[in-house]
Design a protein around this motif. Sequence first.
Motif, PDB file in Angstrom:
ATOM      1  N   SER A  16       0.924  -1.169  -0.090  1.00 26.80           N
ATOM      2  CA  SER A  16      -0.017   0.147  -0.099  1.00 26.80           C
ATOM      3  C   SER A  16       0.809   1.176   0.112  1.00 26.80           C
ATOM      4  CB  SER A  16      -0.959  -0.184   1.195  1.00 26.80           C
ATOM      5  OG  SER A  16      -1.873  -0.969   1.100  1.00 26.80           O
ATOM      6  N   SER A  29      -5.301  -3.220   2.327  1.00 24.04           N
ATOM      7  CA  SER A  29      -5.591  -2.595   3.462  1.00 24.04           C
ATOM      8  C   SER A  29      -6.879  -3.137   3.993  1.00 24.04           C
ATOM      9  CB  SER A  29      -5.343  -1.241   3.600  1.00 24.04           C
ATOM     10  OG  SER A  29      -6.488  -0.714   2.627  1.00 24.04           O
ATOM     11  N   TRP A  63      -9.063   2.480   4.414  1.00 27.81           N
ATOM     12  CA  TRP A  63      -8.290   3.322   4.093  1.00 27.81           C
ATOM     13  C   TRP A  63      -9.018   4.614   3.711  1.00 27.81           C
ATOM     14  CZ3 TRP A  63      -8.173   5.943  -0.766  1.00 27.81           C
ATOM     15  CH2 TRP A  63      -8.980   5.442  -1.683  1.00 27.81           C
ATOM     16  N   VAL A 121      -3.709  -1.679   8.281  1.00 27.13           N
ATOM     17  CA  VAL A 121      -4.015  -3.206   8.413  1.00 27.13           C
ATOM     18  C   VAL A 121      -4.107  -3.751   9.837  1.00 27.13           C
ATOM     19  CG1 VAL A 121      -2.637  -5.092   7.970  1.00 27.13           C
ATOM     20  CG2 VAL A 121      -2.618  -3.190   6.384  1.00 27.13           C
TER      21      VAL A 121
END
Length: 143
Positions: free
Chosen positions: A57, A122, A125, A140
């Motif tokens: 990410s 994730s 977000w 996460v």
Amino acid sequence: MNAREGSSAASTARRPPHGTVRLAAELENVAVGRRWLQGRLENDGVGQSAIADLLQSLSEALTNAILYGDGLHVGIEYEVNGDSARVSVVNGIRDGAEPQRRGPAAPDAESGRGLDLVEAFSDRWGTATSDTEVKVWFEVKLP
């Protein structure tokens, strides 16, 4: 007792693992940012599975910040708090433009999947903007 030590209970409370770094807004620094975050997370005892998702990410968000943001620098922030790790990428905002998806990328397109990948790797977000900067953050969950 030196000047940094204190005797109150408040001074002994530990803040969750956290950190920030500021990098020049150059694509070569995506790798630098990844190495920095990986080292910090490993030192803080975060498991390899979560680290892998956070690094993927970060790569996407940091690349987007460098390519589409404004300013000479980008920032990375992270915090491990309870059962999750949160990472943010902060950069200057160009003409009030917020991060956005451009729609589905063509199967043979070489770009256009950054925020889709952030979402895929994730658990949560989002974005936050001000008049001068934009922050893309992702979390996460930790095992």
